[in-house]
Each structure stands twice: as structure tokens, then as C-alpha cells.
Design a protein around this motif. Sequence first.
Motif, PDB file in Angstrom:
ATOM      1  N   UNK A 154     -14.021  23.520 -10.174  1.00 25.52           N
ATOM      2  CA  UNK A 154     -12.695  23.635 -10.773  1.00 25.52           C
ATOM      3  C   UNK A 154     -11.771  22.675 -10.051  1.00 25.52           C
ATOM      4  N   UNK A 155     -10.668  22.402 -10.675  1.00 27.72           N
ATOM      5  CA  UNK A 155      -9.746  21.431 -10.110  1.00 27.72           C
ATOM      6  C   UNK A 155      -8.459  22.112  -9.690  1.00 27.72           C
ATOM      7  N   UNK A 156      -7.793  21.491  -8.776  1.00 30.19           N
ATOM      8  CA  UNK A 156      -6.555  22.072  -8.307  1.00 30.19           C
ATOM      9  C   UNK A 156      -5.478  21.011  -8.172  1.00 30.19           C
ATOM     10  N   UNK A 157      -4.260  21.409  -8.291  1.00 30.78           N
ATOM     11  CA  UNK A 157      -3.145  20.488  -8.092  1.00 30.78           C
ATOM     12  C   UNK A 157      -2.104  21.134  -7.189  1.00 30.78           C
ATOM     13  N   UNK A 158      -1.035  20.411  -6.947  1.00 26.74           N
ATOM     14  CA  UNK A 158       0.020  20.924  -6.086  1.00 26.74           C
ATOM     15  C   UNK A 158       0.549  22.254  -6.626  1.00 26.74           C
ATOM     16  N   UNK A 159       1.051  23.053  -5.706  1.00 25.18           N
ATOM     17  CA  UNK A 159       1.418  24.418  -6.066  1.00 25.18           C
ATOM     18  C   UNK A 159       2.449  24.478  -7.182  1.00 25.18           C
ATOM     19  N   UNK A 182     -17.229  12.567 -18.885  1.00 24.58           N
ATOM     20  CA  UNK A 182     -15.898  11.973 -19.010  1.00 24.58           C
ATOM     21  C   UNK A 182     -14.799  13.031 -19.047  1.00 24.58           C
ATOM     22  N   UNK A 183     -15.127  14.202 -19.587  1.00 24.41           N
ATOM     23  CA  UNK A 183     -14.117  15.251 -19.661  1.00 24.41           C
ATOM     24  C   UNK A 183     -13.666  15.645 -18.246  1.00 24.41           C
ATOM     25  N   UNK A 184     -14.650  15.786 -17.360  1.00 21.05           N
ATOM     26  CA  UNK A 184     -14.319  16.140 -15.976  1.00 21.05           C
ATOM     27  C   UNK A 184     -13.497  15.036 -15.313  1.00 21.05           C
ATOM     28  N   UNK A 185     -13.887  13.798 -15.580  1.00 18.66           N
ATOM     29  CA  UNK A 185     -13.169  12.664 -14.985  1.00 18.66           C
ATOM     30  C   UNK A 185     -11.721  12.643 -15.484  1.00 18.66           C
ATOM     31  N   UNK A 186     -11.552  12.811 -16.788  1.00 16.35           N
ATOM     32  CA  UNK A 186     -10.203  12.770 -17.352  1.00 16.35           C
ATOM     33  C   UNK A 186      -9.347  13.913 -16.814  1.00 16.35           C
ATOM     34  N   UNK A 187      -9.954  15.082 -16.641  1.00 14.82           N
ATOM     35  CA  UNK A 187      -9.226  16.209 -16.058  1.00 14.82           C
ATOM     36  C   UNK A 187      -8.758  15.865 -14.651  1.00 14.82           C
ATOM     37  N   UNK A 188      -9.653  15.258 -13.902  1.00 14.60           N
ATOM     38  CA  UNK A 188      -9.325  14.918 -12.526  1.00 14.60           C
ATOM     39  C   UNK A 188      -8.182  13.920 -12.469  1.00 14.60           C
TER      40      UNK A 188
END
Length: 357
Positions: free
Chosen positions: A8-13, A129-135
Motif C-alpha cells: 500500500x502507499x502512503x503520503x503526508x498526513x 503501470x497502475x502501481x507506478x501511476x499511484x506512486x
Amino acid sequence: MGYHTSPKFSVASMHRSVSREVTKKTFSSPHKIQVTHSMPPHKIEIFKSMENWVEENVLIHLKPVEKYMITEEALPTYQTQINITDGIRDETGASPSSWATWTRAWTAEENRHGDLLNKYLYLSGRVDMKQIEKTIQYLIRAGMDVQMENNPYLLFIYTSFQERATFISHGNTARLANQHGDKSLAQICGIIASDEKRHETAYTKIVEKLFEIDPNGTVLAFADRMRKKITMPGLLMYDGCDDDLFEHFSAVAQRLGVYTAKDYVDNLEFFVERWNVEKLTGLSSEGRKAQDYVCGLAQRLRKLEERAQEKVKQAPTIPFSWIFDREIYQVIYKCKPSMFLYLNFNNHDLISYHFLE
Ligand SMILES: [Fe+2]
Ligand SMILES: [Fe+2]
């Protein structure tokens, strides 16, 4: 290190509410205090007075547009960083000033690097590519804080280092790709490396000019920038699994020699000599201290670097979630400004590669 089968991916709070995929990890900078506008306002005049000089000496290092055959995509984070910088920002978004003209054209060139690599990746058919684009989405949302303080002195010293670093690492990757029989990738990385060399030349000339106009202010900024270190935007990289992902990637890059602590120190020595820092005269006592610090730093870092090399040799093989936790080596290779190439090795065989922005 904890990792799972479905990354899973995470970003700033502050973006936590945008998606259920966002986890608790935050990207708060280790430097809590964010200094802004550290350049004294009267020095903005220096950058105004350099307008014509930039036109005649810096813009010549751009490549004619017709030489590119590939299309562009957005590159918001780095351009934002430059456009919050005092004295050089693009005041309208389409300003005819030399600084703004350079920044827009430079962004366009960097953007083409990302776009070319992204297309190559897509056509390779080897990645999700979906994972890459999400990232990409999450990385852009996270932004970056490399302690630039809206200060053009700090910015141009940083970009000089970064361009040289990418020139070296692209060249190394071209060689690796060549060794492993991927001529197209080798050619792509070779072309990008030559672009990075032009960028390095341009930024290095700007700092050289600043040393000429304001040796004291520039040497103070050089020391300050080195104390802050030349960290990479990818510091905020997270795959939802490995809390020390960036450190692990860096260790592998070290081990395989794509970009190492030795390169960092070599670059420092290169710039100290290129900008004639040892020979600066007429400095204030603070300026002389900064000069001593910068000129003695490479020697001190060499010792640390030897220790780092030892540590890297002892590091275990690390499974990475991107490639389904397989036990392989992965080389991370930073393509300016926020695109990463991963080369995946099983023993000494290059088994796959992918790009991540
Ligand atoms: Fe570049
Ligand atoms: Fe680039």
C-alpha cells in the motif's frame, strides 16, 4: 523491516483523508524548523543584475526543441521549488526574464526525461503501470523539503550537485545496461546523461558568477548547503511496507556502484576546485570559517565513506515489495528530478527494471 504481499502507499498526513489506502506513515521532515527567505532582501538586486548575463551565458546550454521527439508530462514539485525562490521566480508564470525562461525550458527538458523513461517502461510490459501511476500521485502530493529557504544561493549550489550526480549515475546505468545487453536503455541513459551535463554546466556557471559578485555570501551558502547535506527528493519515498525503503535502496546503489558516497565526496572536491574556493580572498571572519569548513570537508567525509563501504559490504540482501519480496539485489538510480530507475539483479543477472516517479 515489515513487508506484505499487497503493498500500500502512503503520503503526508495532511492527505490522509484522500484514500483508504493511505496508512499512518507520515513524511514529516527530520528538520522541524523550516527557515524561509534566508537571503537578505537587498541581495535580490544581484539576481536582477544578472539577467543579461544569464541570457548570454546560461540560456545557451538549453537544447533546441526540435531535437526532442518525445512528448512531455507534468513536473510540479521541482518547478515549485524553483518558483518559490527569491530573485529568480517566474513572477507571472510566463515571465520573459532570463531566469524564468531558463527554469521553464529546464523543466521541459527534465520532463522529457521522465516521459521517455515512463514510455519505455510502459512499452517494456514488465511492470504494473497502475502501481507506478499511484506512486507518482502520492509522491507529488507529498512534495519535498530540502531546506532551500527560498534562497537562490542554496538552490544553485544544490542544483549544481544534483545535476552532476545525475550525470554520473545515468552514465553508470548506461554502462550497466550495456553490459547486460539492453542497448536501448543504454542509449536512453546516455542521452539523458549528456543533457544532465549541460544542466550541470549551466548551474555551475551561475554559482561561479555568484562567487565573483559576492564571494562572502556564496561561500557562506556553500558551507550552509553542505551542512544541510545534498539530500535527494526521494527521501520521502515509501512503498507502504518498508519504513526504511530509501535507506535500503541507497545501500544497494552503494554496493553496486551506481551512485556512492565516494561519488558524493568526489563531487564536493570537484566543486571546491571548480569554484576556486581555496583561493578566495577578502572574506569576513565568518566567510573564512566557511571556507575552511568546505575545503576540509572532503577529507573528513572520506573517512566516513570508508566506514560506509564496510557497512554496505556486510548488509544483507533485502527483499523489496515492488518485485514481490523476492530475494534479489536492487539498484536504485535517480533520474533527475524525481524519477527513479530500479535495476533488479538476481546474483549478477539483470532480471528486470522499472521506473518510478
Ligand atoms: Fe538535469
Ligand atoms: Fe533529467
